[in-house]
Design a protein around this motif. Structure first.
Motif, PDB file in Angstrom:
ATOM      1  N   LEU A  72      39.841  71.954 -52.527  1.00 34.89           N
ATOM      2  CA  LEU A  72      40.097  71.030 -53.631  1.00 34.89           C
ATOM      3  C   LEU A  72      39.720  69.596 -53.290  1.00 34.89           C
ATOM      4  O   LEU A  72      39.462  68.794 -54.184  1.00 34.89           O
ATOM      5  CB  LEU A  72      41.570  71.080 -54.046  1.00 34.89           C
ATOM      6  CG  LEU A  72      42.038  72.321 -54.809  1.00 34.89           C
ATOM      7  CD1 LEU A  72      43.499  72.176 -55.209  1.00 34.89           C
ATOM      8  CD2 LEU A  72      41.184  72.568 -56.038  1.00 34.89           C
ATOM      9  N   HIS A  73      39.700  69.282 -51.986  1.00 32.82           N
ATOM     10  CA  HIS A  73      39.267  67.947 -51.574  1.00 32.82           C
ATOM     11  C   HIS A  73      37.746  67.810 -51.614  1.00 32.82           C
ATOM     12  O   HIS A  73      37.225  66.692 -51.641  1.00 32.82           O
ATOM     13  CB  HIS A  73      39.760  67.638 -50.155  1.00 32.82           C
ATOM     14  CG  HIS A  73      41.233  67.412 -50.068  1.00 32.82           C
ATOM     15  ND1 HIS A  73      41.849  66.305 -50.601  1.00 32.82           N
ATOM     16  CD2 HIS A  73      42.224  68.175 -49.522  1.00 32.82           C
ATOM     17  CE1 HIS A  73      43.147  66.366 -50.370  1.00 32.82           C
ATOM     18  NE2 HIS A  73      43.407  67.497 -49.724  1.00 32.82           N
ATOM     19  N   GLY A  76      35.742  70.186 -57.028  1.00 30.66           N
ATOM     20  CA  GLY A  76      36.614  70.355 -58.183  1.00 30.66           C
ATOM     21  C   GLY A  76      35.869  71.140 -59.246  1.00 30.66           C
ATOM     22  O   GLY A  76      34.733  70.799 -59.579  1.00 30.66           O
ATOM     23  N   ALA A 141      40.582  69.939 -61.759  1.00 30.82           N
ATOM     24  CA  ALA A 141      39.322  69.814 -61.023  1.00 30.82           C
ATOM     25  C   ALA A 141      39.243  68.499 -60.254  1.00 30.82           C
ATOM     26  O   ALA A 141      38.642  68.436 -59.178  1.00 30.82           O
ATOM     27  CB  ALA A 141      38.151  69.933 -61.994  1.00 30.82           C
ATOM     28  N   LEU A 142      39.853  67.454 -60.797  1.00 30.45           N
ATOM     29  CA  LEU A 142      39.778  66.136 -60.168  1.00 30.45           C
ATOM     30  C   LEU A 142      40.955  65.840 -59.252  1.00 30.45           C
ATOM     31  O   LEU A 142      41.005  64.776 -58.629  1.00 30.45           O
ATOM     32  CB  LEU A 142      39.696  65.061 -61.262  1.00 30.45           C
ATOM     33  CG  LEU A 142      38.495  65.144 -62.205  1.00 30.45           C
ATOM     34  CD1 LEU A 142      38.565  64.040 -63.246  1.00 30.45           C
ATOM     35  CD2 LEU A 142      37.187  65.055 -61.430  1.00 30.45           C
ATOM     36  N   GLY A 144      41.976  66.773 -56.289  1.00 33.09           N
ATOM     37  CA  GLY A 144      41.737  66.488 -54.867  1.00 33.09           C
ATOM     38  C   GLY A 144      40.753  65.367 -54.620  1.00 33.09           C
ATOM     39  O   GLY A 144      40.321  65.175 -53.482  1.00 33.09           O
ATOM     40  N   ASP A 145      40.379  64.613 -55.677  1.00 35.01           N
ATOM     41  CA  ASP A 145      39.402  63.520 -55.556  1.00 35.01           C
ATOM     42  C   ASP A 145      38.115  64.020 -54.886  1.00 35.01           C
ATOM     43  O   ASP A 145      37.646  63.458 -53.900  1.00 35.01           O
ATOM     44  CB  ASP A 145      40.005  62.370 -54.752  1.00 35.01           C
ATOM     45  CG  ASP A 145      39.254  61.062 -54.956  1.00 35.01           C
ATOM     46  OD1 ASP A 145      38.506  60.950 -55.949  1.00 35.01           O
ATOM     47  OD2 ASP A 145      39.390  60.152 -54.110  1.00 35.01           O
ATOM     48  N   PRO A 146      37.535  65.103 -55.434  1.00 32.48           N
ATOM     49  CA  PRO A 146      36.435  65.789 -54.746  1.00 32.48           C
ATOM     50  C   PRO A 146      35.107  65.042 -54.837  1.00 32.48           C
ATOM     51  O   PRO A 146      34.868  64.279 -55.776  1.00 32.48           O
ATOM     52  CB  PRO A 146      36.345  67.123 -55.489  1.00 32.48           C
ATOM     53  CG  PRO A 146      36.775  66.777 -56.887  1.00 32.48           C
ATOM     54  CD  PRO A 146      37.855  65.749 -56.725  1.00 32.48           C
ATOM     55  N   VAL A 149      31.813  67.962 -58.370  1.00 26.01           N
ATOM     56  CA  VAL A 149      32.521  68.402 -59.570  1.00 26.01           C
ATOM     57  C   VAL A 149      31.635  69.386 -60.328  1.00 26.01           C
ATOM     58  O   VAL A 149      30.478  69.075 -60.636  1.00 26.01           O
ATOM     59  CB  VAL A 149      32.877  67.204 -60.475  1.00 26.01           C
ATOM     60  CG1 VAL A 149      33.581  67.686 -61.734  1.00 26.01           C
ATOM     61  CG2 VAL A 149      33.746  66.198 -59.720  1.00 26.01           C
TER      62      VAL A 149
END
Length: 304
Positions: A72-73, A76, A141-142, A144-146, A149
């Motif tokens: 998740l990081h 996303g 989706a966002l 984990g601040d990926p 995306v």
């Protein structure tokens, strides 16, 4: 960055994705287009490790999705917005995801605010509209601040304000240097959102180019011609893949060749031209022109 190399998926004797190779680079919104049944969702599922390729590889950030210690990081994704326990609230759903990856609860509040769900965060998901479900999927989706995306049809169910919001969100994510890979059937929205396109048909790569180049180089544009010798010019322009129509006397709409060729043909036969105006193709027209032979489900309209 997302990299697909010779990606192939077969189910029995049916090949859904065939030898697909492309790269999705950071810093730009890349649209993933194709007719129904083209293999878009299957390709996204293989990138995310949900389906195993029959052949080839898919990596995100130089490694397979399953090899990321905290996915998740890194990635996303939104593939199915409604895959949420209906009895959970939006807040609890996101908290549960955050706890599995060591994501602080403050991040939950941030994505709820970002997606406009703060006021309904305590409501059970079973009461959400399709648009609210989409927003929750994007929030997840966002979470984990990926850096990457991946969104499959993110504008489904969104109202006009929501469509504008997701458009601006995708652009802002790309501007931050993230890799943004998004599929959509809304060509008008992709024309406003994406800078690069990957287009597939029947599981094969049809185009990997910028939006501007794709539209400019497509054969879907038309040229308006006004001449007193419309009938003669139409005969002279007749050729395979050239379509000449006329709805008004003295006016032609020419598809399949450019204004220079039309002008030279007219000049060679001393045909006066009162107007010679190219009209660029829209993304929708260019897409339909490219994929007309790749439609798995083609509708046929009965004449009125």
């Amino acid at each position: 960055m997302i990299t697909a190399s010779e990606l192939t998926k077969r189910y029995g004797d049916k090949t859904v994705v065939s030898d697909l190779t492309f790269t999705v680079r950071p810093g730009t919104v890349t649209g993933f287009l194709g007719p129904n049944g083209a293999g878009k969702s299957t390709t996204m599922r293989m990138i995310l490790g949900l389906d195993a390729p029959t052949h080839g590889t898919a990596t995100v950030g130089d490694r397979a999705y399953a090899d990321h210690r905290a996915p998740l990081h890194e990635v996303g994704a939104l593939l199915e917005a409604r895959s949420v326990h209906p009895g959970r609230t939006a807040h609890h759903h996101l908290v549960a995801l955050a706890l599995t990856h060591g994501i602080p609860r403050s991040r939950v509040d941030h994505v709820l605010d970002l997606t406009g769900l703060t006021d309904v965060a305590g409501q059970r998901v079973k009461g959400f509209s399709l648009g609210m479900g989409q927003r929750l999927g994007i929030a997840a989706a966002l979470l984990g601040d990926p850096a990457t995306v991946i969104l499959d049809e993110p504008v489904n169910g969104l109202d006009p304000e929501g469509v504008l919001w997701i458009r601006n969100l995708l652009k802002s994510l790309a501007a931050e240097g993230r890799t943004v890979f998004v599929s959509s059937h809304l060509m008008s929205e992709m024309a406003l959102t994406a800078e690069h396109l990957i287009i597939i048909g029947r599981g094969r790569l049809l185009a990997d180019t910028t939006v501007d180049t794709f539209v400019r180089e497509s054969g879907a544009g038309t040229v308006k011609v006004v001449t007193p010798e419309a009938g003669l010019l139409a005969q002279l322009l007749a050729a395979p893949h050239v379509d000449v129509t006329s709805t008004t006397p003295g006016t032609l709409e020419v598809h399949g060749t450019d204004a220079e060729h039309i002008g030279r043909t007219a000049a060679a036969h001393n045909i006066p031209l009162f107007e010679l105006t190219p009209h660029a193709a829209s993304l929708e027209a260019a897409f339909m022109d490219l994929t007309r032979d790749s439609l798995e489900y083609a509708a046929h309209l009965e004449p009125a």
